[in-house]
Design a protein around this motif. Structure first.
Motif, PDB file in Angstrom:
ATOM      1  N   ALA A   3       0.827  -1.214   0.000  1.00 19.48           N
ATOM      2  CA  ALA A   3       0.000   0.000   0.000  1.00 19.48           C
ATOM      3  C   ALA A   3       0.860   1.263   0.000  1.00 19.48           C
ATOM      4  O   ALA A   3       0.486   2.279  -0.601  1.00 19.48           O
ATOM      5  N   GLN A   4       2.024   1.207   0.642  1.00 20.72           N
ATOM      6  CA  GLN A   4       2.849   2.422   0.730  1.00 20.72           C
ATOM      7  C   GLN A   4       3.734   2.655  -0.503  1.00 20.72           C
ATOM      8  O   GLN A   4       4.491   3.625  -0.546  1.00 20.72           O
ATOM      9  N   ALA A   5       3.635   1.774  -1.505  1.00 18.00           N
ATOM     10  CA  ALA A   5       4.496   1.923  -2.692  1.00 18.00           C
ATOM     11  C   ALA A   5       4.229   3.254  -3.388  1.00 18.00           C
ATOM     12  O   ALA A   5       3.079   3.641  -3.592  1.00 18.00           O
ATOM     13  N   GLY A   6       5.285   3.954  -3.737  1.00 15.37           N
ATOM     14  CA  GLY A   6       5.149   5.232  -4.432  1.00 15.37           C
ATOM     15  C   GLY A   6       5.412   5.071  -5.922  1.00 15.37           C
ATOM     16  O   GLY A   6       5.781   3.983  -6.378  1.00 15.37           O
ATOM     17  N   PRO A   7       5.240   6.172  -6.674  1.00 11.08           N
ATOM     18  CA  PRO A   7       5.436   6.105  -8.126  1.00 11.08           C
ATOM     19  C   PRO A   7       6.825   5.582  -8.520  1.00 11.08           C
ATOM     20  O   PRO A   7       6.954   4.842  -9.499  1.00 11.08           O
ATOM     21  N   ALA A   8       7.864   5.922  -7.746  1.00 11.45           N
ATOM     22  CA  ALA A   8       9.215   5.474  -8.106  1.00 11.45           C
ATOM     23  C   ALA A   8       9.326   3.953  -7.982  1.00 11.45           C
ATOM     24  O   ALA A   8       9.965   3.296  -8.815  1.00 11.45           O
ATOM     25  N   ASP A   9       8.681   3.381  -6.937  1.00 14.13           N
ATOM     26  CA  ASP A   9       8.703   1.920  -6.753  1.00 14.13           C
ATOM     27  C   ASP A   9       8.003   1.235  -7.925  1.00 14.13           C
ATOM     28  O   ASP A   9       8.455   0.211  -8.440  1.00 14.13           O
ATOM     29  N   ILE A  10       6.883   1.822  -8.324  1.00 17.38           N
ATOM     30  CA  ILE A  10       6.091   1.240  -9.420  1.00 17.38           C
ATOM     31  C   ILE A  10       6.893   1.315 -10.724  1.00 17.38           C
ATOM     32  O   ILE A  10       6.980   0.340 -11.480  1.00 17.38           O
ATOM     33  N   GLN A  11       7.521   2.461 -10.935  1.00 16.84           N
ATOM     34  CA  GLN A  11       8.344   2.630 -12.137  1.00 16.84           C
ATOM     35  C   GLN A  11       9.483   1.615 -12.195  1.00 16.84           C
ATOM     36  O   GLN A  11       9.788   1.064 -13.244  1.00 16.84           O
ATOM     37  N   ARG A  12      10.090   1.381 -11.017  1.00 13.00           N
ATOM     38  CA  ARG A  12      11.216   0.450 -10.960  1.00 13.00           C
ATOM     39  C   ARG A  12      10.782  -0.952 -11.408  1.00 13.00           C
ATOM     40  O   ARG A  12      11.468  -1.627 -12.171  1.00 13.00           O
ATOM     41  N   VAL A  13       9.600  -1.380 -10.947  1.00 10.54           N
ATOM     42  CA  VAL A  13       9.095  -2.705 -11.330  1.00 10.54           C
ATOM     43  C   VAL A  13       8.815  -2.734 -12.843  1.00 10.54           C
ATOM     44  O   VAL A  13       9.173  -3.688 -13.538  1.00 10.54           O
ATOM     45  N   CYS A  14       8.210  -1.653 -13.339  1.00  8.23           N
ATOM     46  CA  CYS A  14       7.885  -1.608 -14.779  1.00  8.23           C
ATOM     47  C   CYS A  14       9.165  -1.680 -15.617  1.00  8.23           C
ATOM     48  O   CYS A  14       9.207  -2.353 -16.646  1.00  8.23           O
ATOM     49  N   GLN A  15      10.182  -0.970 -15.154  1.00  4.93           N
ATOM     50  CA  GLN A  15      11.454  -0.994 -15.898  1.00  4.93           C
ATOM     51  C   GLN A  15      12.044  -2.405 -15.929  1.00  4.93           C
ATOM     52  O   GLN A  15      12.526  -2.859 -16.956  1.00  4.93           O
ATOM     53  N   ARG A  16      11.928  -3.100 -14.814  1.00  3.61           N
ATOM     54  CA  ARG A  16      12.457  -4.473 -14.764  1.00  3.61           C
ATOM     55  C   ARG A  16      11.666  -5.363 -15.740  1.00  3.61           C
ATOM     56  O   ARG A  16      12.244  -6.166 -16.472  1.00  3.61           O
ATOM     57  N   ILE A  17      10.355  -5.169 -15.775  1.00  5.69           N
ATOM     58  CA  ILE A  17       9.501  -5.966 -16.685  1.00  5.69           C
ATOM     59  C   ILE A  17       9.892  -5.676 -18.141  1.00  5.69           C
ATOM     60  O   ILE A  17      10.064  -6.600 -18.951  1.00  5.69           O
TER      61      ILE A  17
END
Ligand code: PEP
Ligand code: MN
Length: 339
Positions: A3-17
């Motif tokens: 729940a506390q994930a911020g936009p940077a965390d989400i971006q990091r996962v997308c970049q890995r994908i």
């Protein structure tokens, strides 16, 4: 994601994908954001993601429909249509004629929907008709009248796109683009709807199984549009006392498999005016997020589907009774939850 994930965390996962050569789908939720992965031909090692900050878990989806699945996103999706939330706590009522027939007819319909406490206006400007000689809709002229009805009443408009050629035009006027039952497996149209920024109302095909229905929705999500509302509108059976057999059992079945909201169309679902109210009540009791109902200022003069259209008084009664059922169920559930 946690729940506390911020936009940077989400971006990091997308970049890995994306670095792995796959497509990332950020699906926002009320509490948590889910990130779906498509484009992979086989299983991916969960360890690729689990070590990234604020990833809650990496789940392997066992269903063929991935992005639509509750495994990908446990929380309900709420789709906003012109500011009206579909799939939230309150039921949503969308009413209006089968077809936009004239400026006066759609403006009068919009006023009646509003007076009857409906929140969205329906009406087809492009009509998929069984006979090529039946009224095919007013086309862009009809879309302009719908936009005027929205300006006058504030009601969001739901209107159908029947092909890729006219999709741009319909999309530019609509608050929600309807994909009709006959087009549920028109895959190029589904992909086009998936590239739209507007919410999509996807109606169940006339003989579609639950899995086929969810796979059709998956086409839309796979292109990046996560704002899809499903709609049960009856399927074809041997029964001939109605036009179609309204399959209300699909409502809880969809809700257990998918996070997308599902509403019910009791008009096409029965094809008979006198069956619309009872089946609307049953639909709300079954847990549907709302209804899309055909209503015409003068049903006996309608150019399409008049025999299943309510008049404005019947629409207001339906809205009243459906809200009473919804409120009763909600208050009983609140009491149970508090106890
Ligand atoms: C409609 O909503 O008018 C319509 C044509 O619906 P369906 O595609 O469910 O037949
Ligand atoms: Mn119709």
């Amino acid at each position: 994601m946690k729940a506390q994930a911020g936009p940077a965390d989400i971006q990091r996962v997308c970049q890995r994908i994306e670095a792995l050569g796959f497509k990332a789908h950020i699906i926002p939720g009320e509490q948590r954001t889910a990130i779906g992965i498509t484009g992979n031909s086989g299983p991916i090692d969960a360890a690729e993601f689990e070590d990234l900050p604020n990833v809650a878990e990496a789940i392997r989806v066992s269903k063929p429909y991935k992005l639509v699945s509750r495994e990908t996103k446990p929380g309900n999706t709420i789709v906003s249509v012109n500011g009206v939330p579909v799939g939230g706590e309150k039921i949503v009522l969308c009413g209006g004629p089968c077809s936009v027939e004239s400026r006066a007819q759609i403006l009068e319909s919009a006023r009646a929907v509003k007076a009857g406490s409906g929140q969205l206006l329906r009406g087809g400007a492009y009509k998929p008709r069984t006979s090529p000689y039946s009224f095919q809709g007013l086309g862009e002229e009809g879309l302009r009248y719908l936009a005027e009805a929205r300006d006058q009443t504030g009601l969001g408009i739901v209107t159908e796109a029947i092909d890729v050629e006219t999709f741009d035009l319909v999309e530019s006027y609509a608050d929600c683009v309807q994909i009709g039952a006959r087009n549920m497996q028109n895959f190029s149209l589904l992909r086009r709807a998936g590239r739209s920024r507007k919410p999509v109302l996807l109606k169940r095909g006339i003989s579609a199984t639950l899995e086929e229905f969810l796979m059709a929705a998956e086409y839309i999500l796979s292109e990046g549009n996560y704002n899809v509302i499903l709609c049960e509108r009856g399927v074809r059976t041997f029964a001939d006392h109605t036009r179609n057999t309204l399959d209300l059992s699909v409502v809880p079945a969809v809700q257990s498999l998918s996070h997308l909201p599902i509403i019910v169309d009791p008009s096409h679902g029965t094809g008979k005016r006198d069956k619309v109210l009872p089946m609307s009540l049953a639909a709300i009791a079954s847990g549907a997020s709302g209804l899309i109902v055909e209503m015409h200022p003068t049903p006996e003069r309608a150019l399409s589907d008049g025999y299943q259209s309510l008049d404005p008084v019947q629409f207001a009664e339906l809205a009243d009774e459906c809200r009473a059922i919804a409120e009763l169920l909600a208050s009983r559930r609140r009491v149970t939850a508090e106890a």
